[in-house]
Design a protein around this motif. Structure first.
Motif, PDB file in Angstrom:
ATOM      1  N   PRO A 150      10.541   1.642   9.041  1.00  0.00           N
ATOM      2  CA  PRO A 150      10.018   2.949   8.615  1.00  0.00           C
ATOM      3  C   PRO A 150       8.691   2.884   7.865  1.00  0.00           C
ATOM      4  CG  PRO A 150      12.368   2.807   8.168  1.00  0.00           C
ATOM      5  CD  PRO A 150      11.931   1.435   8.602  1.00  0.00           C
ATOM      6  N   ILE A 151       8.341   1.734   7.276  1.00  0.00           N
ATOM      7  CA  ILE A 151       7.077   1.688   6.540  1.00  0.00           C
ATOM      8  C   ILE A 151       5.872   1.879   7.453  1.00  0.00           C
ATOM      9  CG2 ILE A 151       8.062   0.161   4.790  1.00  0.00           C
ATOM     10  CD1 ILE A 151       6.208  -2.043   5.882  1.00  0.00           C
ATOM     11  N   PHE A 152       6.076   1.695   8.775  1.00  0.00           N
ATOM     12  CA  PHE A 152       4.970   1.877   9.713  1.00  0.00           C
ATOM     13  C   PHE A 152       4.869   3.314  10.230  1.00  0.00           C
ATOM     14  CE2 PHE A 152       6.095  -2.655  10.074  1.00  0.00           C
ATOM     15  CZ  PHE A 152       4.887  -3.197   9.692  1.00  0.00           C
ATOM     16  N   ASP A 153       5.825   4.176   9.843  1.00  0.00           N
ATOM     17  CA  ASP A 153       5.782   5.568  10.291  1.00  0.00           C
ATOM     18  C   ASP A 153       4.492   6.225   9.806  1.00  0.00           C
ATOM     19  OD1 ASP A 153       8.250   5.142  11.367  1.00  0.00           O
ATOM     20  OD2 ASP A 153       9.359   6.294   9.845  1.00  0.00           O
ATOM     21  N   GLY A 166      -2.249  -9.989  10.766  1.00  0.00           N
ATOM     22  CA  GLY A 166      -1.522  -8.727  10.730  1.00  0.00           C
ATOM     23  C   GLY A 166      -1.095  -8.205   9.377  1.00  0.00           C
ATOM     24  N   PRO A 167      -2.011  -8.038   8.402  1.00  0.00           N
ATOM     25  CA  PRO A 167      -1.588  -7.571   7.079  1.00  0.00           C
ATOM     26  C   PRO A 167      -1.004  -6.164   7.055  1.00  0.00           C
ATOM     27  CG  PRO A 167      -3.988  -7.600   7.250  1.00  0.00           C
ATOM     28  CD  PRO A 167      -3.457  -8.302   8.460  1.00  0.00           C
ATOM     29  N   THR A 168      -1.362  -5.328   8.033  1.00  0.00           N
ATOM     30  CA  THR A 168      -0.821  -3.964   8.069  1.00  0.00           C
ATOM     31  C   THR A 168      -0.103  -3.671   9.375  1.00  0.00           C
ATOM     32  OG1 THR A 168      -2.917  -3.090   8.931  1.00  0.00           O
ATOM     33  CG2 THR A 168      -2.638  -3.094   6.531  1.00  0.00           C
ATOM     34  N   ALA A 169       0.287  -4.703  10.098  1.00  0.00           N
ATOM     35  CA  ALA A 169       0.936  -4.547  11.397  1.00  0.00           C
ATOM     36  C   ALA A 169       2.340  -5.137  11.381  1.00  0.00           C
ATOM     37  CB  ALA A 169       0.103  -5.224  12.485  1.00  0.00           C
ATOM     38  N   PRO A 170       3.230  -4.629  12.217  1.00  0.00           N
ATOM     39  CA  PRO A 170       4.565  -5.224  12.320  1.00  0.00           C
ATOM     40  C   PRO A 170       4.462  -6.679  12.768  1.00  0.00           C
ATOM     41  CG  PRO A 170       4.458  -3.117  13.479  1.00  0.00           C
ATOM     42  CD  PRO A 170       3.048  -3.490  13.129  1.00  0.00           C
ATOM     43  N   ASP A 171       5.384  -7.489  12.297  1.00  0.00           N
ATOM     44  CA  ASP A 171       5.384  -8.908  12.649  1.00  0.00           C
ATOM     45  C   ASP A 171       6.620  -9.230  13.481  1.00  0.00           C
ATOM     46  OD1 ASP A 171       5.084 -11.651  12.816  1.00  0.00           O
ATOM     47  OD2 ASP A 171       6.032 -11.999  10.866  1.00  0.00           O
ATOM     48  N   PRO A 172       6.457  -9.477  14.769  1.00  0.00           N
ATOM     49  CA  PRO A 172       7.621  -9.802  15.603  1.00  0.00           C
ATOM     50  C   PRO A 172       8.134 -11.224  15.406  1.00  0.00           C
ATOM     51  CG  PRO A 172       5.615  -9.887  16.917  1.00  0.00           C
ATOM     52  CD  PRO A 172       5.217  -9.382  15.560  1.00  0.00           C
ATOM     53  N   SER A 173       7.354 -12.090  14.751  1.00  0.00           N
ATOM     54  CA  SER A 173       7.780 -13.482  14.576  1.00  0.00           C
ATOM     55  C   SER A 173       8.791 -13.597  13.437  1.00  0.00           C
ATOM     56  CB  SER A 173       6.579 -14.393  14.324  1.00  0.00           C
ATOM     57  OG  SER A 173       6.032 -14.167  13.039  1.00  0.00           O
ATOM     58  N   THR A 174       9.518 -14.698  13.423  1.00  0.00           N
ATOM     59  CA  THR A 174      10.582 -14.902  12.447  1.00  0.00           C
ATOM     60  C   THR A 174      10.418 -16.249  11.740  1.00  0.00           C
ATOM     61  OG1 THR A 174      12.027 -15.999  14.041  1.00  0.00           O
ATOM     62  CG2 THR A 174      12.166 -13.580  13.898  1.00  0.00           C
ATOM     63  N   PHE A 175      11.192 -16.427  10.685  1.00  0.00           N
ATOM     64  CA  PHE A 175      11.217 -17.720  10.005  1.00  0.00           C
ATOM     65  C   PHE A 175      11.613 -18.827  10.983  1.00  0.00           C
ATOM     66  CE2 PHE A 175      11.403 -15.525   5.826  1.00  0.00           C
ATOM     67  CZ  PHE A 175      10.505 -16.305   5.128  1.00  0.00           C
ATOM     68  N   PRO A 213       8.169  -7.398   7.743  1.00  0.00           N
ATOM     69  CA  PRO A 213       8.580  -6.134   8.371  1.00  0.00           C
ATOM     70  C   PRO A 213       8.380  -6.164   9.891  1.00  0.00           C
ATOM     71  CG  PRO A 213       6.525  -5.845   7.158  1.00  0.00           C
ATOM     72  CD  PRO A 213       7.039  -7.201   6.812  1.00  0.00           C
ATOM     73  N   LYS A 214       9.391  -5.741  10.608  1.00  0.00           N
ATOM     74  CA  LYS A 214       9.403  -5.811  12.070  1.00  0.00           C
ATOM     75  C   LYS A 214       9.036  -4.473  12.713  1.00  0.00           C
ATOM     76  CE  LYS A 214      10.803  -9.947  11.466  1.00  0.00           C
ATOM     77  NZ  LYS A 214       9.718 -10.954  11.396  1.00  0.00           N
ATOM     78  N   PRO A 215       8.721  -4.487  14.013  1.00  0.00           N
ATOM     79  CA  PRO A 215       8.486  -3.223  14.715  1.00  0.00           C
ATOM     80  C   PRO A 215       9.675  -2.283  14.537  1.00  0.00           C
ATOM     81  CG  PRO A 215       7.838  -5.077  16.085  1.00  0.00           C
ATOM     82  CD  PRO A 215       8.520  -5.665  14.883  1.00  0.00           C
ATOM     83  N   LEU A 267       0.810  -1.211   0.000  1.00  0.00           N
ATOM     84  CA  LEU A 267       0.000   0.000   0.000  1.00  0.00           C
ATOM     85  C   LEU A 267       0.849   1.268   0.000  1.00  0.00           C
ATOM     86  CD1 LEU A 267      -2.737  -1.040   2.579  1.00  0.00           C
ATOM     87  CD2 LEU A 267      -3.126  -0.569   0.147  1.00  0.00           C
ATOM     88  N   ARG A 268       2.011   1.198   0.559  1.00  0.00           N
ATOM     89  CA  ARG A 268       2.873   2.371   0.590  1.00  0.00           C
ATOM     90  C   ARG A 268       3.288   2.764  -0.819  1.00  0.00           C
ATOM     91  NH1 ARG A 268       2.194   5.385   4.934  1.00  0.00           N
ATOM     92  NH2 ARG A 268       3.187   4.634   6.839  1.00  0.00           N
ATOM     93  N   PRO A 269       3.423   4.095  -1.109  1.00  0.00           N
ATOM     94  CA  PRO A 269       3.531   5.205  -0.162  1.00  0.00           C
ATOM     95  C   PRO A 269       2.214   5.886   0.193  1.00  0.00           C
ATOM     96  CG  PRO A 269       4.059   5.973  -2.343  1.00  0.00           C
ATOM     97  CD  PRO A 269       3.773   4.514  -2.482  1.00  0.00           C
ATOM     98  N   ALA A 270       1.068   5.292  -0.094  1.00  0.00           N
ATOM     99  CA  ALA A 270      -0.207   5.883   0.315  1.00  0.00           C
ATOM    100  C   ALA A 270      -0.288   5.949   1.841  1.00  0.00           C
ATOM    101  CB  ALA A 270      -1.356   5.053  -0.232  1.00  0.00           C
ATOM    102  N   ALA A 271      -1.103   6.864   2.351  1.00  0.00           N
ATOM    103  CA  ALA A 271      -1.389   6.892   3.786  1.00  0.00           C
ATOM    104  C   ALA A 271      -2.294   5.709   4.101  1.00  0.00           C
ATOM    105  CB  ALA A 271      -2.074   8.197   4.163  1.00  0.00           C
ATOM    106  N   VAL A 272      -2.060   5.071   5.247  1.00  0.00           N
ATOM    107  CA  VAL A 272      -2.815   3.863   5.587  1.00  0.00           C
ATOM    108  C   VAL A 272      -3.430   3.997   6.977  1.00  0.00           C
ATOM    109  CG1 VAL A 272      -2.743   1.358   5.866  1.00  0.00           C
ATOM    110  CG2 VAL A 272      -1.250   2.464   4.182  1.00  0.00           C
TER     111      VAL A 272
END
Length: 428
Positions: free
Chosen positions: A254-257, A204-213, A249-251, A180-185
């Motif tokens: 910058p994409i979550f700014d 979590g499609p638009t949220a940071p994901d703390p989990s890993t592979f 993308p993790k917490p 979705l970026r660079p649109a405002a979300v």
């Protein structure tokens, strides 16, 4: 007495469902944000989940003219009621299907059209994870379905399932926000997750994901699926652990700014409404119901036999380890286990109690029932119909047993989903 209590328990359950009304909760959140779209700004609405139609209705009512029908896309399950003149795609639930994969491709196409200055309003509710399956390169939908089946049989928790799903998807785990970026979300979520964790709601499609592979791979190993899962899944996770694939993308990314994320309702709100409907003297379970459904049901029956509360309500989401070939859901299994244990306790001598366990979406597992509602007569009724309730529980066949005993709760699709709730009522 028993019939009056059953009716009362149903009314209390429906109060909890009403408290999670997607139109009211979404409209309230939008008015609080006071989103003002500048002239010429494109406002795209992407709504996915069991409450997608209601949440979309609220968005259209509150935002008004800036929302054009051509910029609204709804992905919902078959039972959801249609409204409006915008595009609505149907998808499979609880198991993803080819329709859902096509819907996911359309969501991603719409996301790619947005640019700087545009606004994307993402509306998420329960069921979203299954409704838009977007397999990662090299992984098929059949691969994802098979690993999900194996994890469910291994009693994976919702958090564990989502850790795996997010690493097999291009949308989940912050993947949609990337597109979705660079649109405002702005994301509004009606939570079906007990702790309202944005990284888990809809995967979590638009949220940071703390989990890993590495953590996703560990889930497969714990559930006994690492060696039996499809080879493309195992190969992807092994490559991810080696650092050969891009992580979700993790917490702090910058994409979550400046991205906005709001929870508009959840399980605790519904439990609170149910407690209020009970009146004075109600006991509210302080912690969510979790764990193996049959064990939770039996434990609660023992507890209430010792201390039969006048009224008790709870929320949560139990799990079922599939051992047999029967049909049912976690709430039906919980209710059947409660009834069996109650039949061997002092509750068997009382005919003034009822226990209800149900999903707020109106559908428990792959059945047409929301859950189960049992009382002191349930086990005798099941046996009288020629069904062995103990054998049914062992075969994960709670639907057939409760149906035989007239103990299924059927409400139809409710248009919302904030996990499960339970009610126990006992006469004076």
């Amino acid at each position: 007495m028993a019939e009056a209590l059953r009716q009362r328990a149903t009314e209390i359950f429906l109060k909890g469902v009403a408290a999670a009304d997607p139109v009211r909760s979404t409209a309230s959140a939008l008015r609080g944000l006071d989103l003002q779209a500048a002239p010429g700004v494109r406002v795209a609405v992407l709504a996915v989940g069991k409450a997608a139609f209601g949440m979309t209705r609220a968005a259209i009512e509150v935002l008004g003219d800036p929302v054009l029908p051509a910029d609204v896309l709804v992905v919902a399950h078959d039972e959801a009621k249609r409204l409006g003149h915008f595009e609505a795609l149907r998808s499979g639930h609880p198991l993803p299907d080819e329709r859902g994969q096509a819907a996911a491709r359309e969501v991603e196409r719409r996301a790619a059209e947005l640019g700087p200055g545009d606004l994307a309003l993402v509306l998420i509710s329960g069921g979203a994870s299954a409704l838009v399956p977007a397999p990662a390169p090299g992984v098929s939908l059949a691969d994802k379905l098979e690993v999900t089946r194996q994890l469910l049989r291994g009693a994976a928790t919702i958090h564990e399932l989502n850790a795996v799903r997010k690493h097999l998807s291009t949308i989940k785990g912050g993947g949609l926000l990337r597109q979705l970026r660079p649109a405002a979300v702005v994301t509004l979520a009606l939570s079906d997750v007990i702790d309202d964790d944005p990284s888990v709601i809809g995967s979590g499609p638009t949220a940071p994901d703390p989990s890993t592979f590495a953590e996703a791979r560990a889930v497969l190993e714990r559930c006994g699926a690492l060696e039996t899962c499809p080879a493309p899944v195992r190969d992807r996770f092994e490559a991810g652990v080696r650092g050969e694939l891009e992580e979700t993308p993790k917490p702090g990314d910058p994409i979550f700014d400046e991205a906005i994320y709001r929870i508009v309702g959840g399980n605790r709100t519904s439990v609170g409404a149910m407690a209020a409907a009970c009146g004075t003297g109600v006991e509210v379970e302080p912690e969510p119901l979790e764990g193996e459904a049959r064990e939770v049901g039996a434990t609660l029956a023992v507890r209430f036999a010792a201390t039969p509360f006048h009224a008790w309500v709870a929320g949560g989401e139990t799990t079922v380890t599939v051992r047999g070939g029967g049909t049912g859901g976690r709430n039906q299994e919980l209710a059947l286990a409660f009834a069996l244990e109650a039949a061997e306790s002092s509750l068997a001598d009382r005919h003034d109690w009822v226990f209800l366990a149900a999903g707020t979406d109106g559908r428990d597992g792959p059945t047409d029932a929301a859950g189960g509602m049992v009382d002191a007569s349930t086990i005798a009724s099941i046996r009288g119909a020629g069904v062995d309730p103990v054998a049914a529980l062992e075969d994960n066949d709670s639907y057939r047993a409760l149906d035989a005993g007239g103990a299924l709760l059927r409400t139809g699709a409710t248009g919302t989903n904030v996990a499960d709730v339970a009610v126990f009522l006992c006469g004076d």
